[in-house]
Enzyme design. Structure first.
Site, PDB file in Angstrom:
ATOM      1  N   HIS A  48      -4.799  -2.935  -4.903  1.00 43.45           N
ATOM      2  CA  HIS A  48      -5.911  -2.322  -4.173  1.00 43.45           C
ATOM      3  C   HIS A  48      -7.112  -3.267  -4.075  1.00 43.45           C
ATOM      4  O   HIS A  48      -8.210  -2.834  -3.714  1.00 43.45           O
ATOM      5  CB  HIS A  48      -6.323  -1.016  -4.860  1.00 43.45           C
ATOM      6  N   HIS A  52      -6.405  -3.839   2.092  1.00 39.83           N
ATOM      7  CA  HIS A  52      -5.096  -3.337   1.690  1.00 39.83           C
ATOM      8  C   HIS A  52      -4.809  -1.989   2.351  1.00 39.83           C
ATOM      9  O   HIS A  52      -5.704  -1.354   2.904  1.00 39.83           O
ATOM     10  CB  HIS A  52      -5.038  -3.178   0.167  1.00 39.83           C
ATOM     11  N   ASP A  54      -2.934   1.860   1.660  1.00 39.84           N
ATOM     12  CA  ASP A  54      -2.471   2.814   0.653  1.00 39.84           C
ATOM     13  C   ASP A  54      -1.254   3.558   1.172  1.00 39.84           C
ATOM     14  O   ASP A  54      -1.244   4.012   2.329  1.00 39.84           O
ATOM     15  CB  ASP A  54      -3.552   3.853   0.346  1.00 39.84           C
ATOM     16  N   HIS A  58       0.121   6.665  -3.739  1.00 41.04           N
ATOM     17  CA  HIS A  58      -1.120   6.317  -4.438  1.00 41.04           C
ATOM     18  C   HIS A  58      -1.782   7.549  -5.043  1.00 41.04           C
ATOM     19  O   HIS A  58      -2.295   7.507  -6.171  1.00 41.04           O
ATOM     20  CB  HIS A  58      -2.068   5.625  -3.463  1.00 41.04           C
ATOM     21  N   HIS A 158      -8.489  11.382  -0.141  1.00 38.03           N
ATOM     22  CA  HIS A 158      -7.189  10.708  -0.154  1.00 38.03           C
ATOM     23  C   HIS A 158      -6.052  11.716   0.038  1.00 38.03           C
ATOM     24  O   HIS A 158      -5.102  11.465   0.795  1.00 38.03           O
ATOM     25  CB  HIS A 158      -6.974   9.968  -1.477  1.00 38.03           C
ATOM     26  N   GLU A 170      -8.089  -0.063   3.846  1.00 37.47           N
ATOM     27  CA  GLU A 170      -9.385  -0.099   3.187  1.00 37.47           C
ATOM     28  C   GLU A 170      -9.898  -1.531   3.042  1.00 37.47           C
ATOM     29  O   GLU A 170      -9.119  -2.482   3.028  1.00 37.47           O
ATOM     30  CB  GLU A 170      -9.284   0.561   1.801  1.00 37.47           C
TER      31      GLU A 170
END
Length: 207
Positions: A48, A52, A54, A58, A158, A170
């Site tokens: 992270h 990157h 997700d 995650h 999230h 992100e």
């Protein structure tokens, strides 16, 4: 055609989430040309750290991991919108004027792009904004924050976004990119069982 590299450079002294030491990358020199006629090195880094993506795993137990992620989430037409005037967090009302459509890949520029240091008060996506994007049915959400949320118990943003199968990118660096339509390329590594992957993210402006 113009290519904008919107990735954070990976280096040992880079800014990382909450300035945690374990998130900082480290390099190891394995061989050098003067000794072996070959240069080789190894990299150790948190998945992270830097720009990157997700995977649902995650934040969702049993969620999809990186090797099974839909690559279409991270390549194709995308739209960059500017919310750099938002001071703390992005609400639904901040997104509504942008006429976001189903299946869009939306990338959000905020004031986060104008600093290369970790800001504990970085701009993030609030729950009502996450639910709004989920209900519209966007394909992908990219943002210049190191995380799409901060300081939230149970990570609701999230959970809403990843639970809907929306792609997440992100820590993009968007300061020098004009708002508008682009071709996005941000393919993750095929990391078996992983919850995230670093990417080299680019936006391509096609004339």
């Amino acid at each position: 055609m113009k290519i904008y590299d919107v990735s954070r450079p990976i280096q040992v002294d880079m800014a990382v989430y909450k300035n945690k030491d374990f998130k900082k990358p480290s390099w190891r020199i394995d061989t050098r040309y003067e000794d072996t006629t070959v240069n080789e090195s190894s990299l150790c880094m948190n998945l992270h750290t830097g720009t990157h993506v997700d995977a649902p795993f995650h934040m969702i137990d049993g969620g999809t991991t990186m090797e099974d992620i839909d690559l279409d989430l991270y390549m194709g037409r995308a739209r960059l919108i500017d919310l750099s005037g938002v001071e703390e967090f992005i609400h639904k009302k901040d997104l509504e004027p942008h006429d976001i459509q189903p299946e869009e890949r939306i990338i959000i520029r905020t004031r986060n792009s104008y600093s290369d240091e970790f800001d504990p008060n970085f701009v993030y996506i609030e729950e009502d904004a996450a639910a709004y994007l989920r209900d519209i049915g966007i394909k992908t959400l990219g943002i210049d924050a190191m995380s799409i949320e901060r300081g939230k118990k149970d990570h609701p943003t999230h959970s809403i976004i990843l639970g809907a199968g929306i792609g997440v990118i992100e820590d993009m660096r968007l300061k020098d990119v004009p708002i508008g339509e682009y071709e996005l390329r941000a393919l993750p590594l095929r990391l078996v069982g992983a919850e995230a992957s670093p990417v080299r993210a680019i936006l391509i402006k096609i004339d």
